[in-house]
Write an enzyme that holds these catalytic residues in place. Sequence first.
Site, PDB file in Angstrom:
ATOM      1  N   ARG A 110       1.473  12.150  -9.219  1.00 39.12           N
ATOM      2  CA  ARG A 110       1.936  10.777  -8.956  1.00 39.12           C
ATOM      3  C   ARG A 110       3.390  10.592  -9.382  1.00 39.12           C
ATOM      4  NH1 ARG A 110      -2.509   7.591  -7.528  1.00 39.12           N
ATOM      5  NH2 ARG A 110      -4.446   8.038  -8.612  1.00 39.12           N
ATOM      6  N   GLU A 167       0.844  -1.208   0.000  1.00 36.31           N
ATOM      7  CA  GLU A 167       0.000   0.000   0.000  1.00 36.31           C
ATOM      8  C   GLU A 167       0.872   1.248   0.000  1.00 36.31           C
ATOM      9  OE1 GLU A 167      -2.541   1.614  -0.427  1.00 36.31           O
ATOM     10  OE2 GLU A 167      -4.347   0.833   0.511  1.00 36.31           O
ATOM     11  N   ASP A 168       0.330   2.329  -0.519  1.00 29.94           N
ATOM     12  CA  ASP A 168       1.044   3.600  -0.463  1.00 29.94           C
ATOM     13  C   ASP A 168       0.959   4.221   0.927  1.00 29.94           C
ATOM     14  OD1 ASP A 168      -1.686   4.063  -0.722  1.00 29.94           O
ATOM     15  OD2 ASP A 168      -1.502   5.555  -2.299  1.00 29.94           O
TER      16      ASP A 168
HETATM   17  P1  5GP Z   1      -7.810   4.772   4.836  1.00 28.91           P
HETATM   18  O1  5GP Z   1      -8.866   3.776   4.503  1.00 28.91           O
HETATM   19  O2  5GP Z   1      -6.614   4.198   5.550  1.00 28.91           O
HETATM   20  O3  5GP Z   1      -8.386   5.944   5.588  1.00 28.91           O
HETATM   21  O4  5GP Z   1      -7.355   5.416   3.480  1.00 28.91           O
HETATM   22  C1  5GP Z   1      -6.349   4.923   2.699  1.00 28.91           C
HETATM   23  C2  5GP Z   1      -6.376   5.585   1.335  1.00 28.91           C
HETATM   24  O5  5GP Z   1      -6.700   6.989   1.416  1.00 28.91           O
HETATM   25  C3  5GP Z   1      -5.013   5.515   0.700  1.00 28.91           C
HETATM   26  O6  5GP Z   1      -4.800   4.310   0.007  1.00 28.91           O
HETATM   27  C4  5GP Z   1      -5.031   6.740  -0.198  1.00 28.91           C
HETATM   28  O7  5GP Z   1      -5.648   6.398  -1.409  1.00 28.91           O
HETATM   29  C5  5GP Z   1      -5.921   7.741   0.519  1.00 28.91           C
HETATM   30  N1  5GP Z   1      -5.121   8.718   1.289  1.00 28.91           N
HETATM   31  C6  5GP Z   1      -5.064   8.850   2.624  1.00 28.91           C
HETATM   32  N2  5GP Z   1      -4.228   9.840   2.983  1.00 28.91           N
HETATM   33  C7  5GP Z   1      -3.730  10.347   1.839  1.00 28.91           C
HETATM   34  C8  5GP Z   1      -2.785  11.419   1.548  1.00 28.91           C
HETATM   35  O8  5GP Z   1      -2.218  12.105   2.409  1.00 28.91           O
HETATM   36  N3  5GP Z   1      -2.519  11.622   0.227  1.00 28.91           N
HETATM   37  C9  5GP Z   1      -3.095  10.913  -0.776  1.00 28.91           C
HETATM   38  N4  5GP Z   1      -2.758  11.219  -2.024  1.00 28.91           N
HETATM   39  N5  5GP Z   1      -3.984   9.917  -0.536  1.00 28.91           N
HETATM   40  C10 5GP Z   1      -4.293   9.641   0.753  1.00 28.91           C
END
Ligand code: 5GP
Length: 174
Positions: free
Chosen positions: A163, A97-98
């Site tokens: 990106r 995951e990123d």
């Molecule tokens: P979660 O379900 O953990 O709240 O969200 C994860 C997803 O939210 C990540 O895979 C990403 O797509 C998006 N996301 C959360 N924080 C960031 C951020 O700071 N920058 C970007 N570009 N995407 C984020």
Amino acid sequence: MTEAQVSTLISAPELASKIRELGARIAADHPGKPIHLLGVLKGSFIFMADLARAIPAEVSCDFLRVTSYKGTQSTGDVRFDMDLSEPIAGRITVLVEDIVDTGTTMDSLLRVLRARNPEKLLVCSLLQKPSRTKVKVPIDYLGFTIPDRFVVGYGLDYDGRFRNLPYVGVVEGM
Ligand code: 5GP
């Protein structure tokens, strides 16, 4: 919005050094075993490409794409927009995951993937925002913890942009 409005949080050399370390650890933890990487699109594609090359072992790669729903419940639900192309049963599988933000996407994804009976299901995330955690998820291999800022670059986007930045940065004013 121009590139000049993104300030560097994690530089390209810092990313490269951490990814070398993660790749070495993944291989060292599974001596002689093939590693199956699952990249969560789109954000993980650059990280995954570098990570795969940093693992000195037999590596295979697959990808998936999900949309997560964040409702009133503490855990979200995921819909597969693109599912894996191969089974993961019996394989040492690393979900790449990123970023783990609240953890809801990862939590839901892990439940779905666990039900497919991998030999091991591990998580490798480049970034985590600990202050935003709603659902605790096990991150076996973590690159960096970051503050609660919206980050872009190295695969992460803002409205489809940024990106391709070779570093992780913060969009000014966000
Ligand atoms: P979660 O379900 O953990 O709240 O969200 C994860 C997803 O939210 C990540 O895979 C990403 O797509 C998006 N996301 C959360 N924080 C960031 C951020 O700071 N920058 C970007 N570009 N995407 C984020």
